[in-house]
Design a protein around this motif. Structure first.
Motif, PDB file in Angstrom:
ATOM      1  N   GLU A  72      -0.936  -7.014  -0.057  1.00  9.46           N
ATOM      2  CA  GLU A  72      -1.749  -6.166  -0.997  1.00  9.46           C
ATOM      3  C   GLU A  72      -3.051  -5.483  -0.308  1.00  9.46           C
ATOM      4  N   GLU A  73      -3.640  -6.592   0.309  1.00 12.93           N
ATOM      5  CA  GLU A  73      -5.084  -5.989   1.161  1.00 12.93           C
ATOM      6  C   GLU A  73      -4.881  -4.915   2.202  1.00 12.93           C
ATOM      7  N   ALA A  74      -3.736  -5.180   2.745  1.00 16.33           N
ATOM      8  CA  ALA A  74      -3.451  -4.338   3.948  1.00 16.33           C
ATOM      9  C   ALA A  74      -2.922  -2.919   3.318  1.00 16.33           C
ATOM     10  N   ALA A  75      -2.349  -3.146   2.241  1.00 12.40           N
ATOM     11  CA  ALA A  75      -1.693  -1.930   1.493  1.00 12.40           C
ATOM     12  C   ALA A  75      -3.139  -0.955   1.155  1.00 12.40           C
ATOM     13  N   GLY A  76      -3.925  -1.459   0.383  1.00 11.81           N
ATOM     14  CA  GLY A  76      -5.377  -0.836   0.142  1.00 11.81           C
ATOM     15  C   GLY A  76      -6.103  -0.502   1.352  1.00 11.81           C
ATOM     16  N   ARG A  77      -6.179  -1.137   2.266  1.00  9.91           N
ATOM     17  CA  ARG A  77      -6.886  -0.622   3.417  1.00  9.91           C
ATOM     18  C   ARG A  77      -6.105   0.542   4.066  1.00  9.91           C
ATOM     19  N   GLU A  78      -5.006   0.464   4.320  1.00  6.54           N
ATOM     20  CA  GLU A  78      -4.117   1.748   4.863  1.00  6.54           C
ATOM     21  C   GLU A  78      -3.993   2.689   3.884  1.00  6.54           C
ATOM     22  N   LEU A  79      -3.944   2.523   2.701  1.00  2.00           N
ATOM     23  CA  LEU A  79      -4.071   3.741   1.788  1.00  2.00           C
ATOM     24  C   LEU A  79      -5.440   4.508   2.068  1.00  2.00           C
ATOM     25  N   GLU A  80      -6.529   3.505   2.090  1.00  2.00           N
ATOM     26  CA  GLU A  80      -7.774   4.253   2.382  1.00  2.00           C
ATOM     27  C   GLU A  80      -8.087   4.974   3.668  1.00  2.00           C
ATOM     28  N   GLU A  81      -7.380   4.364   4.713  1.00  2.00           N
ATOM     29  CA  GLU A  81      -7.475   4.838   6.032  1.00  2.00           C
ATOM     30  C   GLU A  81      -6.770   6.077   6.302  1.00  2.00           C
ATOM     31  N   GLU A  82      -5.482   6.111   5.556  1.00  2.00           N
ATOM     32  CA  GLU A  82      -4.540   7.013   6.023  1.00  2.00           C
ATOM     33  C   GLU A  82      -4.881   8.383   5.152  1.00  2.00           C
ATOM     34  N   THR A  83      -5.298   7.948   3.691  1.00  2.00           N
ATOM     35  CA  THR A  83      -5.411   9.303   2.691  1.00  2.00           C
ATOM     36  C   THR A  83      -6.715   9.358   2.170  1.00  2.00           C
ATOM     37  N   GLY A  84      -7.546   8.601   2.333  1.00  2.00           N
ATOM     38  CA  GLY A  84      -9.114   8.499   1.823  1.00  2.00           C
ATOM     39  C   GLY A  84      -8.926   7.821   0.245  1.00  2.00           C
ATOM     40  N   LEU A  85      -7.973   7.573  -0.348  1.00  2.00           N
ATOM     41  CA  LEU A  85      -7.833   6.887  -1.673  1.00  2.00           C
ATOM     42  C   LEU A  85      -8.338   5.487  -1.555  1.00  2.00           C
ATOM     43  N   SER A  86      -9.078   5.245  -2.526  1.00  2.00           N
ATOM     44  CA  SER A  86      -9.502   3.622  -2.567  1.00  2.00           C
ATOM     45  C   SER A  86      -9.400   3.276  -4.096  1.00  2.00           C
ATOM     46  N   ASN A  87      -9.777   1.945  -3.974  1.00  2.00           N
ATOM     47  CA  ASN A  87      -9.638   1.144  -5.534  1.00  2.00           C
ATOM     48  C   ASN A  87      -8.536   1.593  -6.182  1.00  2.00           C
ATOM     49  N   THR A  88      -7.364   1.751  -5.771  1.00  2.00           N
ATOM     50  CA  THR A  88      -5.906   2.014  -6.567  1.00  2.00           C
ATOM     51  C   THR A  88      -5.455   0.762  -6.893  1.00  2.00           C
ATOM     52  N   GLU A  89      -4.849   0.637  -7.892  1.00  2.00           N
ATOM     53  CA  GLU A  89      -4.272  -0.435  -8.412  1.00  2.00           C
ATOM     54  C   GLU A  89      -2.749  -0.126  -8.062  1.00  2.00           C
ATOM     55  N   LEU A  90      -2.371  -1.468  -7.467  1.00  2.00           N
ATOM     56  CA  LEU A  90      -1.108  -1.515  -6.530  1.00  2.00           C
ATOM     57  C   LEU A  90      -0.278  -2.437  -7.530  1.00  2.00           C
ATOM     58  N   ALA A  91       1.080  -1.987  -7.639  1.00  2.00           N
ATOM     59  CA  ALA A  91       2.165  -2.854  -8.092  1.00  2.00           C
ATOM     60  C   ALA A  91       3.232  -3.115  -7.291  1.00  2.00           C
ATOM     61  N   PRO A  92       3.756  -4.331  -7.000  1.00  2.00           N
ATOM     62  CA  PRO A  92       4.473  -4.705  -6.223  1.00  2.00           C
ATOM     63  C   PRO A  92       5.919  -3.991  -6.367  1.00  2.00           C
ATOM     64  N   VAL A  93       6.699  -3.297  -5.371  1.00  2.00           N
ATOM     65  CA  VAL A  93       8.118  -2.717  -5.532  1.00  2.00           C
ATOM     66  C   VAL A  93       9.044  -3.509  -5.070  1.00  2.00           C
ATOM     67  N   GLY A  94       9.064  -4.246  -4.081  1.00  2.00           N
ATOM     68  CA  GLY A  94      10.079  -5.188  -3.327  1.00  2.00           C
ATOM     69  C   GLY A  94       9.602  -5.353  -1.906  1.00  2.00           C
ATOM     70  N   LEU A  95      10.830  -6.122  -1.494  1.00  2.00           N
ATOM     71  CA  LEU A  95      10.203  -6.572   0.080  1.00  2.00           C
ATOM     72  C   LEU A  95      11.610  -5.998   0.937  1.00  2.00           C
ATOM     73  N   TYR A  96      11.368  -5.137   1.817  1.00  2.00           N
ATOM     74  CA  TYR A  96      12.407  -4.495   2.589  1.00  2.00           C
ATOM     75  C   TYR A  96      12.718  -4.933   3.979  1.00  2.00           C
ATOM     76  N   SER A  97      13.831  -5.655   4.376  1.00  2.84           N
ATOM     77  CA  SER A  97      13.889  -6.347   5.452  1.00  2.84           C
ATOM     78  C   SER A  97      15.230  -6.026   6.362  1.00  2.84           C
ATOM     79  N   LYS A  98      16.000  -5.018   5.830  1.00  2.38           N
ATOM     80  CA  LYS A  98      17.224  -4.612   6.295  1.00  2.38           C
ATOM     81  C   LYS A  98      17.052  -4.625   7.776  1.00  2.38           C
ATOM     82  N   PRO A  99      17.985  -5.399   8.540  1.00  2.00           N
ATOM     83  CA  PRO A  99      17.878  -5.356  10.041  1.00  2.00           C
ATOM     84  C   PRO A  99      18.209  -4.010  10.388  1.00  2.00           C
TER      85      PRO A  99
END
Length: 196
Positions: A72-99
């Protein structure tokens, strides 16, 4: 009294002899589906990939989780780095692990969904490894258990066909416009956000 396992080891003895190299480890990423909702339309934030793999394809903002941070911390950091959006509330969607979901190596992604007010659309800008950024309009068309999602913005237009299977959704076509398995993540995020 110390508790010992079936090999006669205490937890301390077990940890001292444990070798993390005995198991192949995946890399972990975080991907974020950001929606902007208004009374007239729903939009999704996509970036155009500026690097391999999937160079030039549309993708969700996201990236690798760094040592010492949660997904979740990485998601917030990446969102800000790639789009400039910050302090956005994040809701978990799922874990994606398909080979094979990522051609580089074994990469697992924790996906999140977020909604931002329409007035924040103008605040977003491409940064980091995003070649460009686009808010695409989303329109859904339902026919029985099938749903087609239309994405459009300027000269960008494509669609994804989904099929509902109980509480899950399966992508049938349209994945080639999006990087990795982001068509599936978008569909699941739309369900999480109550948009499907």
């Amino acid at each position: 009294m110390e508790i010992r396992d079936r090999n006669g080891l205490t937890e301390q003895e077990f940890l001292e002899s444990y070798n993390p190299g005995d198991y192949e480890r995946p890399s972990l990423t975080a991907d974020i589906a950001v929606f902007s909702l208004s009374t007239s339309e729903t939009k999704l934030l996509l970036i155009r990939r500026g690097n391999h793999p999937c160079l030039g394809r549309w993708a969700l903002p996201g990236g690798f989780v760094e040592s010492g941070e949660s997904a979740e911390e990485a998601a917030g950091r990446e969102l800000e780095e790639e789009t400039g959006l910050s302090n956005t509330e994040l809701a978990p969607v799922g874990l994606y692990s398909k080979p094979g979901r990522d051609p580089r190596t074994w990469i697992v992604s924790q996906a999140f969904a977020a909604t931002v007010p329409a007035e924040q659309i103008a605040a977003a800008h491409a940064g980091d490894d995003a070649a460009s950024l686009c808010w695409v309009k989303i329109v859904t068309e339902r026919s029985g258990f099938r749903i087609r999602i239309y994405f459009s913005a300027g000269d960008t237009a494509f669609s994804v066909l989904l099929e509902l299977e109980g509480k899950k959704v399966k992508v049938l076509e349209g994945e080639e416009e999006l990087a990795f398995d982001h068509a599936q993540i978008i569909a699941d995020a739309m369900i999480t956000a109550g948009l499907l």
